[in-house]
Design a protein around this motif. Structure first.
Motif, PDB file in Angstrom:
ATOM      1  N   TYR A 416       1.058 -11.095  10.299  1.00 50.67           N
ATOM      2  CA  TYR A 416       0.264 -11.607   9.206  1.00 50.67           C
ATOM      3  C   TYR A 416       0.132 -10.633   7.974  1.00 50.67           C
ATOM      4  N   LEU A 417       0.864  -9.411   8.308  1.00 48.80           N
ATOM      5  CA  LEU A 417       0.438  -8.416   7.087  1.00 48.80           C
ATOM      6  C   LEU A 417       0.648  -8.996   5.879  1.00 48.80           C
ATOM      7  N   GLY A 418       1.794  -9.717   5.515  1.00 46.36           N
ATOM      8  CA  GLY A 418       2.130 -10.141   4.020  1.00 46.36           C
ATOM      9  C   GLY A 418       0.907 -11.133   3.624  1.00 46.36           C
ATOM     10  N   ASP A 419       0.247 -11.824   4.585  1.00 51.31           N
ATOM     11  CA  ASP A 419      -0.773 -12.536   3.732  1.00 51.31           C
ATOM     12  C   ASP A 419      -2.043 -11.712   3.479  1.00 51.31           C
ATOM     13  N   VAL A 420      -2.186 -10.663   4.204  1.00 51.05           N
ATOM     14  CA  VAL A 420      -3.205  -9.944   4.025  1.00 51.05           C
ATOM     15  C   VAL A 420      -3.351  -8.700   2.749  1.00 51.05           C
ATOM     16  N   LEU A 421      -1.906  -8.440   2.642  1.00 54.48           N
ATOM     17  CA  LEU A 421      -1.628  -7.552   1.663  1.00 54.48           C
ATOM     18  C   LEU A 421      -1.858  -8.533   0.140  1.00 54.48           C
ATOM     19  N   LYS A 422      -1.697  -9.677   0.283  1.00 57.17           N
ATOM     20  CA  LYS A 422      -1.637 -10.599  -0.970  1.00 57.17           C
ATOM     21  C   LYS A 422      -3.238 -11.014  -0.918  1.00 57.17           C
ATOM     22  N   LEU A 423      -3.818 -11.094  -0.102  1.00 53.64           N
ATOM     23  CA  LEU A 423      -5.499 -11.213  -0.248  1.00 53.64           C
ATOM     24  C   LEU A 423      -5.897  -9.912  -1.098  1.00 53.64           C
ATOM     25  N   CYS A 424      -5.559  -9.049  -0.300  1.00 54.60           N
ATOM     26  CA  CYS A 424      -6.424  -7.649  -1.120  1.00 54.60           C
ATOM     27  C   CYS A 424      -5.779  -7.507  -2.429  1.00 54.60           C
ATOM     28  N   GLN A 425      -4.427  -7.910  -2.636  1.00 53.30           N
ATOM     29  CA  GLN A 425      -3.948  -7.864  -4.134  1.00 53.30           C
ATOM     30  C   GLN A 425      -4.904  -9.069  -4.988  1.00 53.30           C
ATOM     31  N   ASP A 426      -4.995 -10.148  -4.468  1.00 47.23           N
ATOM     32  CA  ASP A 426      -5.870 -11.201  -5.216  1.00 47.23           C
ATOM     33  C   ASP A 426      -7.117 -10.336  -5.392  1.00 47.23           C
ATOM     34  N   ARG A 427      -7.708  -9.724  -4.503  1.00 47.54           N
ATOM     35  CA  ARG A 427      -9.067  -9.045  -4.838  1.00 47.54           C
ATOM     36  C   ARG A 427      -9.060  -7.892  -5.443  1.00 47.54           C
ATOM     37  N   ARG A 428      -8.072  -7.569  -6.311  1.00 45.61           N
ATOM     38  CA  ARG A 428      -8.048  -6.269  -7.247  1.00 45.61           C
ATOM     39  C   ARG A 428      -8.050  -4.909  -6.216  1.00 45.61           C
ATOM     40  N   GLY A 429      -7.304  -5.186  -5.179  1.00 51.63           N
ATOM     41  CA  GLY A 429      -7.268  -4.161  -4.261  1.00 51.63           C
ATOM     42  C   GLY A 429      -6.325  -2.942  -4.681  1.00 51.63           C
ATOM     43  N   ILE A 430      -6.529  -1.911  -4.350  1.00 54.20           N
ATOM     44  CA  ILE A 430      -5.082  -1.031  -4.578  1.00 54.20           C
ATOM     45  C   ILE A 430      -4.747  -0.379  -3.340  1.00 54.20           C
ATOM     46  N   GLN A 431      -3.451  -0.433  -2.760  1.00 55.20           N
ATOM     47  CA  GLN A 431      -3.173   0.077  -1.730  1.00 55.20           C
ATOM     48  C   GLN A 431      -2.978   1.599  -1.532  1.00 55.20           C
ATOM     49  N   GLU A 432      -3.695   2.284  -0.464  1.00 55.45           N
ATOM     50  CA  GLU A 432      -3.733   3.354  -0.338  1.00 55.45           C
ATOM     51  C   GLU A 432      -2.859   4.037   0.691  1.00 55.45           C
ATOM     52  N   ASP A 433      -2.640   3.113   1.579  1.00 55.84           N
ATOM     53  CA  ASP A 433      -2.081   3.542   2.933  1.00 55.84           C
ATOM     54  C   ASP A 433      -1.354   2.515   3.605  1.00 55.84           C
ATOM     55  N   LEU A 434      -0.285   2.529   4.128  1.00 56.79           N
ATOM     56  CA  LEU A 434       0.125   1.398   5.130  1.00 56.79           C
ATOM     57  C   LEU A 434       0.957   2.253   6.398  1.00 56.79           C
ATOM     58  N   THR A 435       0.464   1.945   7.708  1.00 57.26           N
ATOM     59  CA  THR A 435       0.975   2.493   8.617  1.00 57.26           C
ATOM     60  C   THR A 435       1.293   1.386   9.747  1.00 57.26           C
ATOM     61  N   TYR A 436       2.137   1.911  10.588  1.00 55.96           N
ATOM     62  CA  TYR A 436       2.407   0.993  11.853  1.00 55.96           C
ATOM     63  C   TYR A 436       2.132   1.662  13.070  1.00 55.96           C
ATOM     64  N   ALA A 437       1.365   0.897  14.241  1.00 50.25           N
ATOM     65  CA  ALA A 437       1.401   1.411  15.443  1.00 50.25           C
ATOM     66  C   ALA A 437       1.747   0.257  16.384  1.00 50.25           C
ATOM     67  N   GLY A 438       3.078   0.365  16.827  1.00 51.21           N
ATOM     68  CA  GLY A 438       3.469  -0.625  17.633  1.00 51.21           C
ATOM     69  C   GLY A 438       3.667  -1.819  16.726  1.00 51.21           C
ATOM     70  N   SER A 439       3.114  -3.037  17.231  1.00 48.04           N
ATOM     71  CA  SER A 439       3.442  -4.076  16.488  1.00 48.04           C
ATOM     72  C   SER A 439       2.278  -4.323  15.309  1.00 48.04           C
ATOM     73  N   ARG A 440       1.542  -3.594  15.318  1.00 46.36           N
ATOM     74  CA  ARG A 440       0.135  -3.630  14.585  1.00 46.36           C
ATOM     75  C   ARG A 440       0.230  -2.538  13.245  1.00 46.36           C
ATOM     76  N   ALA A 441      -0.111  -3.604  12.085  1.00 47.05           N
ATOM     77  CA  ALA A 441       0.020  -2.415  10.890  1.00 47.05           C
ATOM     78  C   ALA A 441      -1.388  -2.145  10.388  1.00 47.05           C
ATOM     79  N   MET A 442      -1.499  -1.017   9.880  1.00 49.82           N
ATOM     80  CA  MET A 442      -2.740  -0.514   9.553  1.00 49.82           C
ATOM     81  C   MET A 442      -2.769  -0.300   8.035  1.00 49.82           C
ATOM     82  N   ALA A 443      -3.513  -1.143   7.137  1.00 49.83           N
ATOM     83  CA  ALA A 443      -3.431  -0.859   5.731  1.00 49.83           C
ATOM     84  C   ALA A 443      -4.980  -0.522   5.167  1.00 49.83           C
TER      85      ALA A 443
END
Ligand code: GTP
Length: 597
Positions: A416-443
């Motif tokens: 679901y990461l792609g959709d989450v990133l898009k949602l944040c982008q749409d809401r004027r978000g600025i990405q600060e970090d993106l990391t993985y732990a196993g099959s989970r991503a932390m944005a």
């Protein structure tokens, strides 16, 4: 009580990972409550909490536990609210204890709130015992989750307790771990009284009840006390511990946790984090880090039926009695009549209060668009804090506008990461970090709070099918291109629908709003233009065409009862209508129009 025989702790967990179930088990296994008094989820006292499965108000319990070493220990559990809106209260209650149980659902793993709360515990210098819950479920993977705890949080999880709070497996290990792995409190019995105000609530029989943790000194019934930050003075009427029923106690010494009453009129006279000392022999310095919690989200609450305004006032006053962070003042709206402008710690807080008014007081409400606090810098050098778009000054006089931003942490399964990133982008978000732990991503995103207060949670939940978890902190203010968008129905401005938006998103928001209203407003005998405007300039427009025939026309020739029924239905519907000039807008239109896509 001898300090070495006290253990104070809290339970840190993501929502639904089993905090309340574990607390109930601990109480039950130590015989603190007779079996027949045991009620599901003892600590969540309010129905609404039970229903929503969230713990809103901190609560505590004192447990006596005969440990394997033959000694009896007093364990004080402080229950902390699990939700982001109450981050400040969580950080306060953490300072009142020395350790935490970190409960992680072994079928789910670490979530955003686990992280946020565990970091608060680490900041408070807690010793932390990891507890992996729900091992009765076939889908549980305790080893993998233990590894994840080590990777993501960075604490040792080799000696994690493996438990099922539901069946009771492993609970004795948790009790032993509390005694052997968490430190005893420290404090000086002979020093002047220094106690922390951990929480307070309104009790219909006792009035305001204050929960305290004594750091130094001793407090007794009848003592004359001083709240150092507010300067208020009281006499202690009652001193007790919660087991979990109230039990009077003669005194509370260092390391102990209990409650007091002192003829305090309202909860807002007590400030979480304040230092309580004796009037006669006060301590030198208050506890550090005090800051009263401030509302960050504002909206108007109006009764659908104007006649219910006084009932609404009563409801709001009662709720505010028990909630110092909920603020209100009367507001009049040309469109909605009399109501209240209310301030909340966050969206969940808003939702909880609104639901309680509707359910417990049976008042139907219209909620206006939530707004954050904007700092408006005027050309003449003055500064205005704007809580309500309706109070927006003339843009010609404004130099620039600053808006609050947040640091959001979102944890989500990979797919679901792609959709989450898009949602944040749409809401004027600025990405600060993106990391993985196993099959989970932390944005980690820097986002404007105003983009989050609308429906960010809902959108996040829906694009991730409920698998994402979310947490945020306010991070500061930043200047941006913000404007007030008004909505006009039949040329009449509907103040309840006006909102602050970013200039670049105004057209889109305006169009969406007009399209929605066009669907939501019933047709009238005449054509109705629906417009969104910035200042005098229309940026979006829809037209609701006129109704062709009388509604009852189609009943012509039909039987009279049907016609009567239809008219009655219209009448019932009318009650929920609002008149705007010549146009009637149903209540649902407001609620739904404000749920922006
Ligand atoms: P909040 O109060 O919302 O923070 O949730 P919580 O962390 O207190 O969770 P709660 O104790 O309400 O448990 C959430 C759900 O998980 C409930 O339906 C519990 O019955 C269930 N649950 C808790 N512990 C266990 C367990 O060990 N095994 C199983 N199978 N279910 C559990």
């Amino acid at each position: 009580t001898d300090l070495s025989h006290i253990r104070n702790f809290s339970i840190v967990a993501h929502i639904d990972h089993g905090k309340s179930t574990l607390a109930d088990r601990l109480i039950q296994m130590t015989g603190t409550v007779a079996e027949r008094d045991m009620q599901e989820q003892l600590l969540d006292s309010m129905d609404i909490e039970r229903e929503r499965g969230i713990t809103i108000k901190a609560n505590s319990v004192r447990i006596e536990y005969p440990a394997k070493d033959g000694e009896t220990y007093i364990l004080n559990l402080i229950d902390t609210p699990g939700h982001v809106d109450f981050a400040y209260e969580v950080s306060r209650s953490m300072r009142a204890v020395e350790g935490s149980l970190l409960v992680v659902d072994a079928t789910q793993g670490v979530e955003a709130q686990t992280l946020a709360n565990v970091y608060t515990a680490i900041e408070a210098d807690h010793e932390i015992v990891p507890v992996l819950n729900k091992i009765d479920l076939p889908a549980s993977e305790p080893e993998r989750i233990a590894e994840q705890i080590e990777d993501v949080i960075g604490i040792d999880a080799t000696d994690a307790c493996l438990i099922s709070a539901k069946t009771g497996v492993g609970i004795p290990d948790v009790l032993e771990a509390i005694v052997t792995r968490l430190p005893a409190p420290t404090g000086d019995r002979d020093a002047p009284l220094k106690a922390m105000l951990v929480d307070s609530w309104y009790d219909p029989y006792l009035g305001v009840v204050v929960m305290i943790r004594v750091m130094d000194g001793v407090i007794r019934k009848g003592d004359q006390i001083l709240m150092m930050q507010t300067g208020a003075k009281y006499g202690v009427d009652k001193l007790a511990v919660l087991r979990p029923k109230m039990q009077d106690i003669a005194e509370l010494g260092p390391g102990e946790i209990g409650i007091l009453t002192a003829s305090i009129k309202q909860v807002r006279d007590t400030r979480v984090g304040d230092t309580i000392t004796h009037q006669k022999k006060p301590c030198d310095t208050p506890l550090p880090g005090f800051k009263p919690s401030q509302p960050v989200v504002f909206c108007g609450l109006f009764p659908v039926d104007n006649a219910e305004f006084e009932d609404l006032r009563t409801a709001i006053e009662k709720l505010a009695l028990n909630d110092a962070s909920f603020t209100y003042e009367m507001e009049t709206s040309a469109a909605l009549g009399f109501g209240f402008r209310c301030g909340f710690l966050g969206l969940l807080h808003l939702e909880v209060i609104r639901d309680r008014i509707e359910r417990e007081y049976d008042i139907e409400l219209i909620t206006t668009a939530p707004s954050v606090i904007y700092q408006i810098h005027m050309r003449d050098g003055t500064e205005i804090e704007l809580h309500n778009p309706a109070d927006m000054p003339d843009p010609a006089d404004i130099d620039h506008i600053d808006e609050p931003r947040i640091k959001a942490t979102i944890m989500v399964p990979d797919e679901y990461l792609g959709d989450v990133l898009k949602l944040c982008q749409d809401r004027r978000g600025i990405q600060e970090d993106l990391t993985y732990a196993g099959s989970r991503a932390m944005a980690v995103y820097d986002l404007p709070l105003n983009e989050v207060v609308f429906d960010f949670y809902d959108r996040l939940k829906s694009v991730t099918k409920g698998y994402a978890s979310f947490d945020y902190q306010l991070s500061g203010y930043r200047t941006d291109n913000l404007v007030k968008m008004s909505v006009l129905v039949n040329e009449e401005p509907v103040d309840a629908l006006s909102m602050m938006v970013h200039r670049d998103r105004a057209e889109m928001r305006g169009r969406a709003m007009c399209e929605k209203l066009k669907e939501l407003i019933p047709r009238h005998m005449f054509k109705i233009p629906i417009q969104a405007a910035i200042g005098g300039r229309v940026i979006a427009r829809e037209t609701l065409s006129a109704m062709r025939k009388d509604v009852t026309a189609k009943c012509y020739g039909g039987d009279a009862t049907r016609k009567k029924k239809l008219l009655e239905k219209q009448k019932a519907g009318k009650k929920k209508m609002r008149q705007f000039g010549r146009v009637e807008i149903p209540q649902e239109a407001f609620i739904n129009a404000l749920k922006m896509e």
